[in-house]
Write a protein that holds these residues in place. Structure first.
Motif, PDB file in Angstrom:
ATOM      1  N   LYS A   9       0.829  -1.211   0.000  1.00 38.07           N
ATOM      2  CA  LYS A   9       0.000   0.000   0.000  1.00 38.07           C
ATOM      3  C   LYS A   9       0.864   1.262   0.000  1.00 38.07           C
ATOM      4  CE  LYS A   9      -4.104  -1.847   0.013  1.00 38.07           C
ATOM      5  NZ  LYS A   9      -5.080  -1.612  -1.037  1.00 38.07           N
ATOM      6  N   THR A  48      -5.056   6.309  -2.256  1.00 35.62           N
ATOM      7  CA  THR A  48      -3.970   5.444  -1.793  1.00 35.62           C
ATOM      8  C   THR A  48      -3.484   5.851  -0.412  1.00 35.62           C
ATOM      9  OG1 THR A  48      -2.307   6.739  -3.006  1.00 35.62           O
ATOM     10  CG2 THR A  48      -3.217   4.800  -4.120  1.00 35.62           C
ATOM     11  N   GLU A  51      -6.041   4.480   2.106  1.00 37.96           N
ATOM     12  CA  GLU A  51      -5.873   3.029   2.280  1.00 37.96           C
ATOM     13  C   GLU A  51      -4.677   2.727   3.173  1.00 37.96           C
ATOM     14  OE1 GLU A  51      -5.594   1.580  -1.711  1.00 37.96           O
ATOM     15  OE2 GLU A  51      -7.764   1.567  -1.988  1.00 37.96           O
ATOM     16  N   TYR A  52      -3.570   3.429   2.946  1.00 36.49           N
ATOM     17  CA  TYR A  52      -2.383   3.187   3.752  1.00 36.49           C
ATOM     18  C   TYR A  52      -2.607   3.585   5.211  1.00 36.49           C
ATOM     19  CZ  TYR A  52       2.347   3.301   5.532  1.00 36.49           C
ATOM     20  OH  TYR A  52       3.465   3.089   6.300  1.00 36.49           O
ATOM     21  N   LYS A  54      -5.367   3.673   6.882  1.00 31.87           N
ATOM     22  CA  LYS A  54      -6.230   2.691   7.529  1.00 31.87           C
ATOM     23  C   LYS A  54      -5.447   1.463   7.969  1.00 31.87           C
ATOM     24  CE  LYS A  54     -10.494   3.928   5.151  1.00 31.87           C
ATOM     25  NZ  LYS A  54     -11.464   3.515   4.119  1.00 31.87           N
TER      26      LYS A  54
END
Length: 59
Positions: A9, A48, A51-52, A54
């Motif tokens: 990620k 992105t 997502e990282y 999280k």
């Protein structure tokens, strides 16, 4: 948390940043880079990053 997933990620996010940077440089140099392409790139950077964050436990 799986370290490989975190690394994947993070790499995706860093790649998105580099792609966006390249688009911005083209816009600066050429002045004719389509702004919808730049907007889509910025949305990818945002996605992105979310997502990282999280994965590492930040809201």
């Amino acid at each position: 948390m799986d370290q490989t997933l975190k690394t994947t990620k993070l790499k995706a996010h860093l790649e998105a940043i580099e792609n966006h940077k390249s688009l911005l440089e083209k816009l600066h140099l050429n002045g004719n880079q389509p702004l919808d392409e730049v907007n889509a790139s910025l949305q990818t950077v945002t996605l992105t990053l979310e997502e990282y964050l999280k994965l590492i436990g930040l809201p």
